[in-house]
Motif scaffolding. Structure first.
Motif, mmCIF file in Angstrom:
data_model
loop_
_atom_site.group_PDB
_atom_site.id
_atom_site.type_symbol
_atom_site.label_atom_id
_atom_site.label_comp_id
_atom_site.label_asym_id
_atom_site.label_seq_id
_atom_site.Cartn_x
_atom_site.Cartn_y
_atom_site.Cartn_z
ATOM 1 N N CYS A 7 8.678 2.853 -6.392
ATOM 2 C CA CYS A 7 7.513 2.618 -7.253
ATOM 3 C C CYS A 7 6.962 3.925 -7.805
ATOM 4 C CB CYS A 7 6.429 1.855 -6.492
ATOM 5 S SG CYS A 7 6.839 0.130 -6.187
ATOM 6 N N VAL A 8 6.855 4.939 -6.955
ATOM 7 C CA VAL A 8 6.384 6.254 -7.419
ATOM 8 C C VAL A 8 7.369 6.813 -8.442
ATOM 9 C CG1 VAL A 8 5.964 8.648 -6.715
ATOM 10 C CG2 VAL A 8 5.050 6.767 -5.347
ATOM 11 N N THR A 64 10.718 1.221 -0.971
ATOM 12 C CA THR A 64 10.024 0.513 -2.048
ATOM 13 C C THR A 64 8.906 1.379 -2.615
ATOM 14 O OG1 THR A 64 10.549 -1.631 -1.061
ATOM 15 C CG2 THR A 64 8.702 -1.565 -2.619
ATOM 16 N N LEU A 65 8.152 2.039 -1.732
ATOM 17 C CA LEU A 65 7.075 2.925 -2.196
ATOM 18 C C LEU A 65 7.629 4.099 -3.001
ATOM 19 C CD1 LEU A 65 4.845 2.968 1.013
ATOM 20 C CD2 LEU A 65 4.433 1.724 -1.116
ATOM 21 N N ILE A 99 9.320 2.018 2.986
ATOM 22 C CA ILE A 99 9.119 3.360 2.426
ATOM 23 C C ILE A 99 9.952 3.526 1.160
ATOM 24 C CG2 ILE A 99 9.399 5.840 2.843
ATOM 25 C CD1 ILE A 99 8.782 5.226 5.826
#
Length: 156
Positions: A102-103, A98-99, A96
């Protein structure tokens, strides 16, 4: 879980995690441990894990790689999950995180004055303000805290 979700919202909006709420979540662990009559050895294992996580996160904070609120919240999350769920918790928080990162990188050029409501919300994640890693801690940690309690209900 609601307190963790609220912390995630605060972190996205303000890039801080209020100590009072984090400590309240930790205190709820002690209440839960008393209600379920957690054995002393298990309570000690949970506490030692939380202290170890806090020590590691304090080093990351000193190196300016993690926020102070994130360090406290990570310790509380691992206090709740304990040694048995520490690896799944770490993995879920990492995915999570990492996500979220990225966002945050993808939205770094957006600002809060966007016309579109969607873009204004995405601008809250902008990495120009720092990465709201409390979101990953709250969602990943909250999932591993709540899921074991829900599994018996889901397998009926």
């Amino acid at each position: 879980m609601c307190a963790l979700l609220w912390l995630a919202v605060i972190d996205v909006r303000e890039r801080r995690l209020p100590t009072r709420i984090v400590l309240a979540i930790g205190a709820l662990f002690l209440v839960d441990a008393a209600i379920v009559r957690m054995p002393g050895a298990s309570l000690l294992a949970h506490t030692l894990l939380a202290c170890g996580v806090f020590a590691i996160c304090a080093l990351l904070f000193a190196a300016r790689m993690l926020g102070g609120g994130d360090a406290k919240l990570a310790a509380i999350i691992f206090l709740w999950t304990g040694p048995a769920l520490s690896l799944p918790t770490l993995c879920l928080i990492s995915v999570i995180g990492t996500l979220v990162s990225c966002v945050s990188l993808a939205t770094r050029r957006l600002d809060a004055t966007q016309r579109s409501a969607t873009r204004r919300v995405l601008a809250l994640f902008s990495s120009r303000r720092g990465v709201p890693y409390g979101v990953a801690l709250a969602l990943g940690g909250g999932t591993t805290i709540v899921l074991p309690a829900l599994l018996p209900l889901l397998t009926r």
